[in-house]
Scaffold this active site. Structure first.
Site, short mmCIF file in Angstrom:
data_model
loop_
_atom_site.label_atom_id
_atom_site.label_comp_id
_atom_site.label_asym_id
_atom_site.label_seq_id
_atom_site.Cartn_x
_atom_site.Cartn_y
_atom_site.Cartn_z
N ASP A 33 -0.09 1.31 5.84
CA ASP A 33 -0.61 1.51 4.48
C ASP A 33 -2.02 0.96 4.33
O ASP A 33 -2.36 -0.10 4.84
CB ASP A 33 0.31 0.82 3.48
CG ASP A 33 1.69 1.46 3.44
OD1 ASP A 33 1.75 2.68 3.58
OD2 ASP A 33 2.68 0.73 3.27
N GLU B 80 9.82 9.52 -2.99
CA GLU B 80 9.91 8.53 -1.93
C GLU B 80 9.74 7.15 -2.56
O GLU B 80 8.66 6.83 -3.08
CB GLU B 80 8.83 8.76 -0.87
CG GLU B 80 9.01 10.06 -0.11
CD GLU B 80 7.96 10.25 0.98
OE1 GLU B 80 7.14 9.32 1.18
OE2 GLU B 80 7.96 11.31 1.61
#
Length: 275
Positions: free
Chosen positions: A67, A56
């Site tokens: 995140d 990814e």
């Protein structure tokens, strides 16, 4: 309810589908493109590609809401080192001949770049699909139209709090896999996997035939061994960045690749042997 065009997956998307059918749970390794710098990034990603099943490639962004601090810092470092979308495309093009590539990003930079332009260039570079954690299915029509036009899968992050009806709608728009949060926090969480994760994955299996990958907070081989019992993929990112941070120079590349190998081995072993 939005009507999405039929999905005719491209060659890379079909290859990813075949990998899910042919093998046990897959290891998907995430790193932002251009991290820790452009000179090191490709080497690091290629080493991860050898030790995992899917890479990814992160599209660095200044406001990555899903995140945690580790990936935020890595993305900021890549941006400071001169990341450009052109570099992202070159990275995908370099990795596609040797592994299955998904691009993980946020909708705003994708939109600014141009939905049609982004879809066309990512497909031409060899990406199998795009993971967009902040894309709401109610607003996904324009992107899905462009992605499906060129055969890209779109992977959605699905919430356990969503209704069955909504999860069916998301699955109908998705391709490749669904992304189930393994913990309730942001990426980089180091605690235990959610106790409700197995039941959530089972629930998804009653609603769709798509593979289900689990990520956010997955970092250790024992967690991968646990996921092997019910998930189709373990998605790991922050742990690889920590390995690079903790080991200067090329030692960081070796440490990240070693961790990937240990995680994939745990996914392949019977759970009792991996414990």
């Amino acid at each position: 309810m939005p009507v999405h065009p039929p999905h005719a997956p491209g060659r890379a998307a079909l290859a990813l589908d075949a990998a899910f059918r042919a093998r046990g749970p897959l290891l998907a390794a995430y790193l932002p493109a251009g991290y820790p710098d452009r000179a090191t990034s490709l080497d690091l990603l290629h080493q991860l590609a050898l030790a995992s099943d899917v890479v990814e490639v992160g599209w660095p962004y200044t406001d990555p809401m899903m995140d945690g601090p580790i990936i935020q810092q890595a993305g900021a470092q890549a941006l400071a080192a001169g990341f450009t979308v052109r570099h992202l495309m070159e990275t995908v093009r370099s990795l596609a001949p040797v592994t299955h590539v998904l691009v993980m990003g946020y909708y705003q930079p994708l939109y600014r770049y141009g939905l049609r332009r982004a879809a066309k260039e990512l497909a031409a570079a060899g990406a199998a699909g795009v993971i967009l954690p902040d894309l709401n299915i109610d607003e996904a029509g324009p992107w899905l139209a462009e992605a499906r036009r060129v055969g890209l899968h779109t992977v959605f992050v699905v919430a356990p709090t969503a209704s069955d009806e909504r999860l069916r709608r998301i699955a109908a728009g998705a391709g490749g896999m669904l992304y189930a949060p393994a913990t309730s926090g942001v990426t980089g969480t180091t605690g235990s996997l959610s106790a409700s994760l197995p039941s959530f994955v089972h629930r998804l299996r009653t609603l769709t035939s798509l593979p289900v990958g689990a990520g956010i907070g997955v970092s250790r081989p024992e967690q991968a061994a646990r996921l092997r019992q019910f998930a189709d993929a373990a998605i790991v990112g922050s742990a690889f960045i920590r390995a690079v941070q903790d080991n200067p120079g090329r030692a960081g590349i070796a440490a990240a690749a070693q961790l990937a190998g240990e995680l994939r081995q745990a996914l392949r072993l019977p759970a009792v042997a991996a414990a």
